[in-house]
Write a protein that holds these residues in place. Structure first.
Motif, PDB file in Angstrom:
ATOM      1  N   LEU A 174       0.834  -1.201   0.000  1.00  0.00           N
ATOM      2  CA  LEU A 174       0.000   0.000   0.000  1.00  0.00           C
ATOM      3  C   LEU A 174       0.870   1.252   0.000  1.00  0.00           C
ATOM      4  O   LEU A 174       1.890   1.318   0.697  1.00  0.00           O
ATOM      5  CB  LEU A 174      -0.914   0.033   1.235  1.00  0.00           C
TER       6      LEU A 174
ATOM      7  N   GLY B 171      -3.058   4.987   1.055  1.00  0.00           N
ATOM      8  CA  GLY B 171      -3.778   3.740   1.290  1.00  0.00           C
ATOM      9  C   GLY B 171      -3.648   3.285   2.727  1.00  0.00           C
ATOM     10  O   GLY B 171      -4.614   2.817   3.344  1.00  0.00           O
TER      11      GLY B 171
ATOM     12  N   ARG C 124     -12.458   1.448   0.085  1.00  0.00           N
ATOM     13  CA  ARG C 124     -12.032   1.212  -1.299  1.00  0.00           C
ATOM     14  C   ARG C 124     -10.605   1.716  -1.521  1.00  0.00           C
ATOM     15  O   ARG C 124      -9.803   1.048  -2.189  1.00  0.00           O
ATOM     16  CB  ARG C 124     -13.001   1.899  -2.270  1.00  0.00           C
ATOM     17  N   ARG C 125     -10.292   2.905  -0.950  1.00  0.00           N
ATOM     18  CA  ARG C 125      -8.939   3.455  -1.135  1.00  0.00           C
ATOM     19  C   ARG C 125      -7.903   2.565  -0.484  1.00  0.00           C
ATOM     20  O   ARG C 125      -6.744   2.488  -0.940  1.00  0.00           O
ATOM     21  CB  ARG C 125      -8.880   4.867  -0.543  1.00  0.00           C
TER      22      ARG C 125
ATOM     23  N   GLY D  87      -8.077  -0.645  -0.385  1.00  0.00           N
ATOM     24  CA  GLY D  87      -8.082  -1.958  -1.016  1.00  0.00           C
ATOM     25  C   GLY D  87      -8.801  -3.003  -0.201  1.00  0.00           C
ATOM     26  O   GLY D  87      -8.568  -4.209  -0.377  1.00  0.00           O
TER      27      GLY D  87
END
Length: 230
Positions: free
Chosen positions: A151, A155, A223-224, A226
Motif C-alpha cells: 500500500l 492507502g 475502497r482506497r 483496497g
C-alpha cells in the motif's frame, strides 16, 4: 468515539479472556483486580518495564507503540474495550515489549501477574483465550508489514482510519486522534499524512475538527485501502 464495556453484567462482561469462567470465579477476579484511571496522554507503561500486571480496559482507548533510538514512534495498534493489554509479558515473565499511552481518558482494572497465573493454572480455558490473543497480535503485525509493502501512504492512512472506526455503522464517525498520532500508526511523516487527509477531505470522505477527524464516507476509505466494501 466513546469506547466502553456494556453496562449489563459484571466488570468482565464482554472480555473474551474471561468469558468461560464460572460466575464465582469471575467475582474472585474482580475482587482481586485494582481499579485504575488514566488521563488522556498518560503513559501507562514503558517498553522494558517489568511485566507485572494484566490491564483490562473498561473505557477509553490505548495506543501500543515502540520508540526508535531516534525518538520516532511507531504505533502498533490501538486497544479498546473489551480488550486487554500486557498479557504477553505475563506469560513469559519478560519485560514489556512495547509502551502504552492513553489516547482517551481510560478506566481499567489491573490484575497482578501472581493472580493472573493462579487463574491460568486453575482455569486452562483462559490459556486458550490468551493464545488466541497472541495469535491475533501476530496476524496484525504480519498485516501491517504487508501493508507497508503493497500500500502507498494514502492507502495506509485510509486503512488506519477504517480500523479506528471499528464496527460503527453511524453515518459520521468521530475519531479522537491527532494527525501526529495518525502518522505514527500509518508509518509516514506528519506532512505526508496531512496531505493524504487533505486529499480525502477534498473528496468529501472526511473532515477535520481541531484534533478530531470526522469520517463521512467510510466505504470510500475502504475502497482506497483496497479493503472489501460492506
Amino acid at each position: 468515539m466513546d469506547h466502553r464495556l456494556p453496562n449489563d453484567g459484571d466488570a468482565l462482561t464482554g472480555v473474551e479472556m474471561f468469558a468461560g469462567l464460572e460466575s464465582d470465579v469471575r467475582q474472585r477476579v474482580i475482587a482481586t483486580a485494582v481499579p485504575r484511571n488514566y488521563r488522556k496522554g498518560q503513559i501507562i507503561f514503558v517498553e522494558h518495564d517489568p511485566g507485572e500486571s494484566l490491564i483490562i480496559l473498561k473505557r477509553g482507548a490505548v495506543a501500543i507503540f515502540r520508540t526508535a533510538p531516534t525518538g520516532e514512534r511507531a504505533v502498533l495498534t490501538v486497544v479498546r474495550p473489551p480488550d486487554v493489554l500486557g498479557e504477553v509479558s505475563l506469560l513469559d515473565a519478560s519485560a514489556r515489549s512495547a509502551s502504552a499511552e492513553a489516547i482517551e481518558d481510560c478506566q481499567a482494572l489491573t490484575l497482578s501477574r501472581a493472580a493472573f497465573m493462579d487463574l491460568v493454572h486453575s482455569n486452562p480455558r483462559i490459556l486458550d483465550a490468551v493464545m488466541r490473543s497472541v495469535g491475533a497480535l501476530i496476524r496484525r503485525l504480519t498485516e501491517q508489514n504487508t501493508d507497508h509493502v503493497f500500500l502507498d501512504l494514502p492507502g495506509r492512512v485510509a486503512k488506519t482510519l477504517v480500523r479506528l472506526a471499528g464496527e460503527s455503522q453511524a453515518p459520521m464517525i468521530t475519531i479522537e486522534l491527532n494527525q501526529s498520532q495518525l502518522a505514527e500508526m500509518a508509518g509516514g511523516s506528519r506532512q505526508s499524512v496531512n496531505q493524504a487527509i487533505g486529499s480525502f477531505a477534498s473528496r468529501g470522505w472526511l473532515r477535520t475538527e481541531g484534533r478530531r477527524i470526522v469520517v463521512t464516507d467510510l466505504q470510500a476509505l475502504r475502497r482506497r485501502a483496497g479493503m472489501a466494501v460492506s
